[in-house]
Design a protein around this motif. Structure first.
Motif, PDB file in Angstrom:
ATOM      1  N   SER A 122     -11.702 -77.654  -3.790  1.00 50.25           N
ATOM      2  CA  SER A 122     -10.374 -77.174  -3.782  1.00 50.25           C
ATOM      3  C   SER A 122      -9.892 -76.515  -4.897  1.00 50.25           C
ATOM      4  O   SER A 122     -10.516 -76.912  -6.084  1.00 50.25           O
ATOM      5  CB  SER A 122      -9.260 -78.286  -3.273  1.00 50.25           C
ATOM      6  N   PRO A 123      -8.875 -75.467  -4.911  1.00 46.57           N
ATOM      7  CA  PRO A 123      -8.081 -74.946  -5.920  1.00 46.57           C
ATOM      8  C   PRO A 123      -7.650 -75.904  -7.306  1.00 46.57           C
ATOM      9  O   PRO A 123      -7.439 -75.538  -8.188  1.00 46.57           O
ATOM     10  CB  PRO A 123      -7.106 -74.024  -5.563  1.00 46.57           C
ATOM     11  N   ALA A 124      -7.284 -77.124  -6.705  1.00 42.81           N
ATOM     12  CA  ALA A 124      -6.844 -78.194  -7.641  1.00 42.81           C
ATOM     13  C   ALA A 124      -7.892 -78.470  -8.616  1.00 42.81           C
ATOM     14  O   ALA A 124      -7.501 -79.280  -9.509  1.00 42.81           O
ATOM     15  CB  ALA A 124      -6.475 -79.427  -6.716  1.00 42.81           C
ATOM     16  N   PHE A 125      -9.146 -78.413  -8.581  1.00 42.20           N
ATOM     17  CA  PHE A 125     -10.270 -78.370  -9.402  1.00 42.20           C
ATOM     18  C   PHE A 125     -10.680 -77.275 -10.464  1.00 42.20           C
ATOM     19  O   PHE A 125     -10.589 -76.269  -9.862  1.00 42.20           O
ATOM     20  CB  PHE A 125     -11.602 -78.823  -8.582  1.00 42.20           C
ATOM     21  N   ALA A 126     -10.559 -77.630 -11.706  1.00 42.37           N
ATOM     22  CA  ALA A 126     -11.240 -76.448 -12.418  1.00 42.37           C
ATOM     23  C   ALA A 126     -12.675 -76.768 -12.512  1.00 42.37           C
ATOM     24  O   ALA A 126     -13.073 -77.750 -12.569  1.00 42.37           O
ATOM     25  CB  ALA A 126     -10.413 -76.601 -13.968  1.00 42.37           C
ATOM     26  N   ILE A 127     -13.367 -75.816 -12.228  1.00 41.95           N
ATOM     27  CA  ILE A 127     -14.883 -75.633 -12.198  1.00 41.95           C
ATOM     28  C   ILE A 127     -15.255 -75.147 -13.413  1.00 41.95           C
ATOM     29  O   ILE A 127     -15.267 -73.808 -14.062  1.00 41.95           O
ATOM     30  CB  ILE A 127     -15.322 -74.866 -11.016  1.00 41.95           C
TER      31      ILE A 127
ATOM     32  N   VAL B  36      -9.395 -75.613 -18.461  1.00 37.09           N
ATOM     33  CA  VAL B  36      -8.970 -76.858 -17.982  1.00 37.09           C
ATOM     34  C   VAL B  36      -7.580 -77.170 -18.769  1.00 37.09           C
ATOM     35  O   VAL B  36      -7.608 -77.087 -19.904  1.00 37.09           O
ATOM     36  CB  VAL B  36     -10.056 -77.905 -18.531  1.00 37.09           C
ATOM     37  N   PRO B  37      -6.535 -77.317 -17.764  1.00 32.13           N
ATOM     38  CA  PRO B  37      -5.139 -77.582 -18.336  1.00 32.13           C
ATOM     39  C   PRO B  37      -5.223 -78.975 -19.148  1.00 32.13           C
ATOM     40  O   PRO B  37      -6.231 -80.086 -18.841  1.00 32.13           O
ATOM     41  CB  PRO B  37      -4.301 -77.769 -17.157  1.00 32.13           C
ATOM     42  N   GLN B  38      -4.589 -79.370 -19.902  1.00 28.87           N
ATOM     43  CA  GLN B  38      -4.504 -80.490 -20.920  1.00 28.87           C
ATOM     44  C   GLN B  38      -4.158 -81.818 -19.774  1.00 28.87           C
ATOM     45  O   GLN B  38      -3.011 -81.287 -18.938  1.00 28.87           O
ATOM     46  CB  GLN B  38      -3.380 -80.547 -22.026  1.00 28.87           C
TER      47      GLN B  38
ATOM     48  N   THR C  56     -25.722 -80.059  -9.997  1.00 30.32           N
ATOM     49  CA  THR C  56     -24.800 -80.835 -10.704  1.00 30.32           C
ATOM     50  C   THR C  56     -23.644 -79.830 -11.226  1.00 30.32           C
ATOM     51  O   THR C  56     -23.796 -78.788 -11.643  1.00 30.32           O
ATOM     52  CB  THR C  56     -25.562 -81.439 -12.136  1.00 30.32           C
ATOM     53  N   VAL C  57     -22.482 -80.335 -10.718  1.00 29.30           N
ATOM     54  CA  VAL C  57     -21.317 -79.378 -10.948  1.00 29.30           C
ATOM     55  C   VAL C  57     -20.210 -80.328 -12.013  1.00 29.30           C
ATOM     56  O   VAL C  57     -19.915 -81.504 -11.867  1.00 29.30           O
ATOM     57  CB  VAL C  57     -20.562 -78.981  -9.837  1.00 29.30           C
ATOM     58  N   ASP C  58     -19.680 -79.800 -12.943  1.00 30.88           N
ATOM     59  CA  ASP C  58     -18.404 -80.431 -13.803  1.00 30.88           C
ATOM     60  C   ASP C  58     -17.150 -79.785 -13.147  1.00 30.88           C
ATOM     61  O   ASP C  58     -16.951 -78.697 -13.200  1.00 30.88           O
ATOM     62  CB  ASP C  58     -18.707 -80.061 -15.437  1.00 30.88           C
ATOM     63  N   LEU C  59     -16.266 -80.795 -12.810  1.00 31.95           N
ATOM     64  CA  LEU C  59     -15.134 -80.370 -12.350  1.00 31.95           C
ATOM     65  C   LEU C  59     -13.904 -80.969 -13.230  1.00 31.95           C
ATOM     66  O   LEU C  59     -14.408 -81.857 -13.930  1.00 31.95           O
ATOM     67  CB  LEU C  59     -14.837 -80.985 -10.934  1.00 31.95           C
ATOM     68  N   ALA C  60     -12.751 -80.595 -13.137  1.00 32.94           N
ATOM     69  CA  ALA C  60     -11.461 -81.130 -13.652  1.00 32.94           C
ATOM     70  C   ALA C  60     -10.297 -81.006 -12.608  1.00 32.94           C
ATOM     71  O   ALA C  60      -9.921 -79.988 -12.293  1.00 32.94           O
ATOM     72  CB  ALA C  60     -11.063 -80.394 -14.902  1.00 32.94           C
ATOM     73  N   LEU C  61     -10.068 -82.474 -12.408  1.00 31.32           N
ATOM     74  CA  LEU C  61      -8.715 -82.394 -11.399  1.00 31.32           C
ATOM     75  C   LEU C  61      -7.631 -82.178 -11.996  1.00 31.32           C
ATOM     76  O   LEU C  61      -7.334 -83.272 -12.950  1.00 31.32           O
ATOM     77  CB  LEU C  61      -8.953 -83.779 -10.750  1.00 31.32           C
ATOM     78  N   ARG C  62      -6.879 -81.164 -11.874  1.00 34.51           N
ATOM     79  CA  ARG C  62      -5.580 -80.651 -12.504  1.00 34.51           C
ATOM     80  C   ARG C  62      -4.518 -81.741 -12.223  1.00 34.51           C
ATOM     81  O   ARG C  62      -4.545 -82.317 -11.129  1.00 34.51           O
ATOM     82  CB  ARG C  62      -5.270 -79.381 -12.117  1.00 34.51           C
TER      83      ARG C  62
END
Length: 393
Positions: A365-370, A165-167, A387-393
């Protein structure tokens, strides 16, 4: 005296040890059928059993060709026949899949392909039968099917790893559940919603009844934004969100509603959220509609200018080509990224048919870290929530 009898007598005279082993210290016969002859036999001949007087060495009866003892030949024939029937049937199904005829004639191959992890297991038993009974051609066919099965099934259980997960990424949790429109216990999902505390909640098979039950649980009161489309029957849907929603659309695709809305995470980041519920391909007509709905989602993904998340009941597994085409359009299955293993989501309701299929997915999409994937517990529906945790870069 014949030469054979003469040899027999000489052999008899040279074999006192055999008589002694039979228990007579004087070297006499131990009884009928003994080493040196039975009652009525010649004293020095190797016996042929009680009542035989001949001194010739008796012939040992020959076994049937291929006979190794134990199982009777008819049973062996039956085993080989059954093994060939099973192998031939599965070989036909595998060939149909390999040449894409399952895509041209979706029914009943959509249902059969869904069972791929279990459907081909009998070929392992057939391979064992071929090996034990030395049926080389059977072994070759079985080995080819085993290789195909492993190629198709192993990716479901291969390990994976969470994305970095990028800062500065925007973290969010997405939860999806098929309520089963006739579910009288839908309110039980409320406890799982509260425990998971998702930022975006997708509900499909949302009927007025199931919506009322989940609302009565109090689990939806924390969501400020929502797009709710309950329907009698199986194709109502809703998105509940802590983030603002906009540009909502609910077009009919192949006879069923398809709900999508834009989620604005912050001032510079948004994504399109799809509440997915395709029809189950349980007949020829339904299979055509199912394929059309999945192809429509693929076209939406390819044309979207924003990142997308698709969550819900796809009625499809990785063994279905329409789902694989959707994945190739530019989204990733959260389960596969993390290597979450054998986590079937359907059928959660009956004991006779326990969960064997993973047809509920969260694709992003690849824009999300999973970073996390979890399957919930039964709550009266035939599906388990995801349930899934994502992080939108």
């Amino acid at each position: 005296m014949s030469p054979a009898k003469g040899i027999g007598r000489r052999i008899g005279r040279r074999a006192p040890t055999s008589s002694n082993l039979a228990g007579d210290p004087n070297g006499n016969s131990a009884g009928a059928g003994g080493v040196t002859g039975g009652s009525g036999g010649s004293g020095g001949d190797i016996g042929a059993g009680a009542g035989t007087g001949a001194g010739d060495i008796p012939a040992i009866p020959s076994d049937p060709p291929g006979w190794t003892g134990g199982t009777h030949p008819p049973a062996r024939i039956a085993l080989v026949f059954v093994a060939w029937v099973v192998t031939a049937a599965l070989a036909v199904l595998a060939a149909i899949r390999l040449v894409h005829l399952d895509d041209a004639f979706a029914w009943p191959f959509a249902a059969l392909n869904a069972l791929t992890p279990l459907l081909y297991l009998p070929v392992y038993a057939a391979l064992a039968i071929g090996f034990a009974l030395r049926r080389n051609l059977l072994m070759i066919f079985c080995a080819l099917l085993v290789v195909a099965h492993l190629v198709w099934a192993l990716p479901e259980v291969l390990p994976g790893d969470a994305d970095d997960v990028p800062q500065g990424s925007a973290r969010l949790r997405v939860m999806s559940a098929n309520l089963l429109y006739s579910n009288t216990e839908a309110g039980r999902l409320g406890r799982q919603i509260e425990a998971a505390d998702p930022d975006v909640l997708v509900l499909v098979e949302l009927s007025p009844r199931t919506l009322a039950d989940v609302q009565a649980s109090g689990a939806l009161k924390e969501y400020r934004y929502s797009e709710v489309r309950p329907r009698d029957g199986a194709f109502g849907a809703a998105v509940f969100s802590r983030f603002p929603l906009s540009d909502t659309a609910a077009p009919e695709v192949a006879g069923s509603m398809s709900l999508r809305t834009t989620v604005r995470v912050d001032e510079r980041r948004s994504f399109v959220m799809y509440a997915v519920h395709t029809i189950s391909p349980t007949s020829g007509d339904y299979a055509k509609r199912w394929r059309t709905q999945l192809d429509h989602l693929r076209e939406d993904v390819e044309s979207s200018t924003l990142p997308v998340v698709l969550a819900g009941d796809f009625n499809a597994t990785r063994d279905h080509r329409p789902l694989r085409r959707l994945l190739s359009a530019g989204v990733r299955d959260a389960h596969d990224v993390l290597g979450a293993g054998w986590t079937p989501t359907w059928n959660a309701k009956t004991v006779a048919l326990p969960p064997v299929l993973r047809i509920d997915h969260v694709l992003a999409s690849p824009a999300f870290a999973i970073t996390s994937y979890q399957v919930g517990s039964e709550f009266g529906s035939d599906h388990k929530p995801v349930t899934v945790d994502l992080a939108l870069r």
